[in-house]
Write an enzyme that holds these catalytic residues in place. Structure first.
Site, PDB file in Angstrom:
ATOM      1  N   TRP A   1       0.786  -1.259   0.148  1.00  0.00           N
ATOM      2  CA  TRP A   1       0.001   0.096   0.043  1.00  0.00           C
ATOM      3  C   TRP A   1       0.994   1.119  -0.033  1.00  0.00           C
ATOM      4  O   TRP A   1       0.510   2.382  -0.734  1.00  0.00           O
ATOM      5  CB  TRP A   1      -0.923   0.132   1.010  1.00  0.00           C
ATOM      6  CG  TRP A   1      -2.249  -1.116   0.998  1.00  0.00           C
ATOM      7  CD1 TRP A   1      -2.366  -2.045   1.635  1.00  0.00           C
ATOM      8  CD2 TRP A   1      -2.908  -1.175  -0.301  1.00  0.00           C
ATOM      9  NE1 TRP A   1      -3.297  -2.798   1.065  1.00  0.00           N
ATOM     10  CE2 TRP A   1      -3.859  -2.467   0.061  1.00  0.00           C
ATOM     11  CE3 TRP A   1      -3.447  -0.099  -1.102  1.00  0.00           C
ATOM     12  CZ2 TRP A   1      -4.696  -2.499  -0.927  1.00  0.00           C
ATOM     13  CZ3 TRP A   1      -4.314  -0.600  -2.128  1.00  0.00           C
ATOM     14  CH2 TRP A   1      -5.023  -1.715  -1.967  1.00  0.00           C
TER      15      TRP A   1
ATOM     16  N   ASP B   1      -2.143   6.599   6.144  1.00  0.00           N
ATOM     17  CA  ASP B   1      -3.106   5.664   5.445  1.00  0.00           C
ATOM     18  C   ASP B   1      -3.519   4.588   6.591  1.00  0.00           C
ATOM     19  O   ASP B   1      -2.749   3.701   6.730  1.00  0.00           O
ATOM     20  CB  ASP B   1      -2.825   5.001   4.226  1.00  0.00           C
ATOM     21  CG  ASP B   1      -3.544   4.156   3.720  1.00  0.00           C
ATOM     22  OD1 ASP B   1      -4.728   4.009   4.245  1.00  0.00           O
ATOM     23  OD2 ASP B   1      -3.230   3.362   2.671  1.00  0.00           O
TER      24      ASP B   1
ATOM     25  N   LYS C   1     -12.337  -2.085   5.777  1.00  0.00           N
ATOM     26  CA  LYS C   1     -11.712  -3.016   6.664  1.00  0.00           C
ATOM     27  C   LYS C   1     -12.111  -3.106   8.104  1.00  0.00           C
ATOM     28  O   LYS C   1     -12.344  -4.195   8.465  1.00  0.00           O
ATOM     29  CB  LYS C   1     -10.233  -2.537   6.559  1.00  0.00           C
ATOM     30  CG  LYS C   1      -9.690  -2.125   5.131  1.00  0.00           C
ATOM     31  CD  LYS C   1      -9.229  -3.429   4.446  1.00  0.00           C
ATOM     32  CE  LYS C   1      -8.886  -3.495   3.103  1.00  0.00           C
ATOM     33  NZ  LYS C   1      -7.941  -2.276   2.763  1.00  0.00           N
TER      34      LYS C   1
HETATM   35  C1  PLP Z   1      -7.475  -1.911   1.359  1.00  0.00           C
HETATM   36  C2  PLP Z   1      -6.316  -0.614   1.596  1.00  0.00           C
HETATM   37  C3  PLP Z   1      -6.219   0.396   0.718  1.00  0.00           C
HETATM   38  C4  PLP Z   1      -7.097   0.412  -0.519  1.00  0.00           C
HETATM   39  O1  PLP Z   1      -8.514   0.860  -0.052  1.00  0.00           O
HETATM   40  P1  PLP Z   1      -9.545   1.287  -1.025  1.00  0.00           P
HETATM   41  O2  PLP Z   1     -10.687   1.711  -0.125  1.00  0.00           O
HETATM   42  O3  PLP Z   1     -10.234  -0.038  -1.831  1.00  0.00           O
HETATM   43  O4  PLP Z   1      -9.213   2.230  -2.018  1.00  0.00           O
HETATM   44  C5  PLP Z   1      -5.304   1.306   0.969  1.00  0.00           C
HETATM   45  N1  PLP Z   1      -4.458   1.259   1.848  1.00  0.00           N
HETATM   46  C6  PLP Z   1      -4.428   0.390   2.854  1.00  0.00           C
HETATM   47  C7  PLP Z   1      -3.516   0.366   3.803  1.00  0.00           C
HETATM   48  C8  PLP Z   1      -5.521  -0.753   2.637  1.00  0.00           C
HETATM   49  O5  PLP Z   1      -5.457  -1.657   3.366  1.00  0.00           O
END
Ligand code: PLP
Length: 347
Positions: A90, A159, A183
């Site tokens: 990521w 993030d 998540k």
């Molecule tokens: C799943 C995830 C993403 C992508 O998320 P989307 O909402 O599908 O764009 C980005 N960063 C991390 C750490 C993730 O676990």
């Protein structure tokens, strides 16, 4: 997983939300019923994370992936350089997107060791002219989590997609926190952004209105139609979290869940987790079996035992237990019992 109590409540309110005669899905986002749902959710999120008054909490769309672009567009503020820490898949995606908008200085990378650790803070080569430093507190695929907030001299951008609300954090230490909700928070379709007010209002030329945090903040995340149902369910999750005792209680529970699973893996002499113990994720626990040929039977038998979605990410294989907030300790106990039993039969 979502808390069962939340799903039950959504079911009970599905056809007629609290005597309104409407399902939440049928409400106008500007009607008083929906506005009350949205405001309550924001207030509860603020309470859970103790978000200071000088931070905006936004309820957006486009996923964390849109934020990979929105962060540089909003936070460059006339600068051209940025710092990024590379700890996994990521991080790499965030870096690739940022390169479209600015110079990216990768301060450190754990790619040479297959993303099994986080480079020590002392080794980071930070640029004092960077507009911000971006990192990924929890790498969802690799199962690598930085358990402390790094000290840096520029605004921190993080993030938090797979770890927001898993424990208390000090929001004051961040310029921006963002997370796709699917998540650890609620259904897909909602993206949470928590951003410090003084960083807003200096977007790069050409920034799409939808990605301009200042506009979204001014409009109460309703510049256009927000993801109303996902926002509502997230609000129910926030209420559930408050009823559990808040993030301190939930954090302790998550720590206990992760400890039990890692202990089982480490002591098994059969299962393996490759991550440096200091940086093991509380949320995503990847593990391998001694022989890849055992993966399929493991997954099939786990499924029969009611243990679902244990396959590792397609890019790394093996297994991955995503043990987000709503997974109870009993869920981990069921998993480790199954793992011990499988090992006895196949080991
Ligand atoms: C799943 C995830 C993403 C992508 O998320 P989307 O909402 O599908 O764009 C980005 N960063 C991390 C750490 C993730 O676990």
């Amino acid at each position: 997983m979502l808390p069962e109590a939340v799903l039950e409540q959504a079911k009970a309110e599905m056809l007629d939300w609290r005597g309104s005669g409407m399902s939440v899905m049928e409400m106008s986002h500007r009607g008083k019923e929906y506005v009350s749902i949205a405001e309550q959710a924001e207030a509860d999120l603020r309470e859970l994370l103790a978000i200071p008054a000088n931070y905006k909490a936004l309820f957006l769309q486009g996923g964390a992936s849109s934020q990979f672009a929105a962060v540089p567009m909003n936070l460059l503020r006339g600068k051209v350089k940025t710092d990024y820490l590379n700890t996994g898949m990521w991080s790499k995606k965030a870096i690739a997107e940022a390169k479209k908008f600015c110079e990216v200085n990768v301060v450190a990378s754990s790619e040479p060791v297959n993303f099994t650790t986080v480079p020590a803070r002392e080794s980071w080569k930070c640029d004092p002219d960077a507009a911000y430093l971006h990192y990924t507190p929890n790498e969802t695929i690799g199962g690598v989590e930085l358990h402390t907030v790094p000290e840096v001299s520029v605004p921190l951008a993080a993030d938090f997609s797979s770890t927001l609300l898993s424990r208390p954090i000090d929001v004051n230490k961040f310029g921006i926190i963002y997370a796709g909700a699917q998540k650890n928070i609620g259904p897909a379709g909602l993206t949470i952004v928590i951003v410090r007010e003084d960083l807003l209002g200096q977007t790069v030329a050409g920034t799409p209105t939808m990605l301009d945090y200042a506009v979204q903040a001014k409009e109460g995340s309703m510049y256009n139609t927000p993801p109303t149902y996902a926002w509502y369910i997230a609000g129910l999750v926030f209420q559930w979290m408050k009823a559990q005792g808040g993030l301190a209680v939930i954090g302790e529970r998550n720590r206990a869940k992760a400890d039990l699973l890692y202990k089982t893996i480490d002591e098994s002499g059969f299962y393996k987790n490759p991550v440096d113990p200091a940086y093991r994720s509380w949320m995503n626990v990847p593990f391998t079996l001694p022989d890849e040929a055992l993966d399929k039977p493991f997954l099939a038998e786990a499924k029969s035992a009611g243990l679902l979605t244990l396959a590792g990410h397609r890019s790394v294989g093996g297994m991955r237990a995503s043990i987000y907030n709503a997974v109870p300790l009993e869920g981990i106990q069921a998993l480790v019992n199954f793992m011990a039993d499988f090992q006895k039969r196949r080991g």
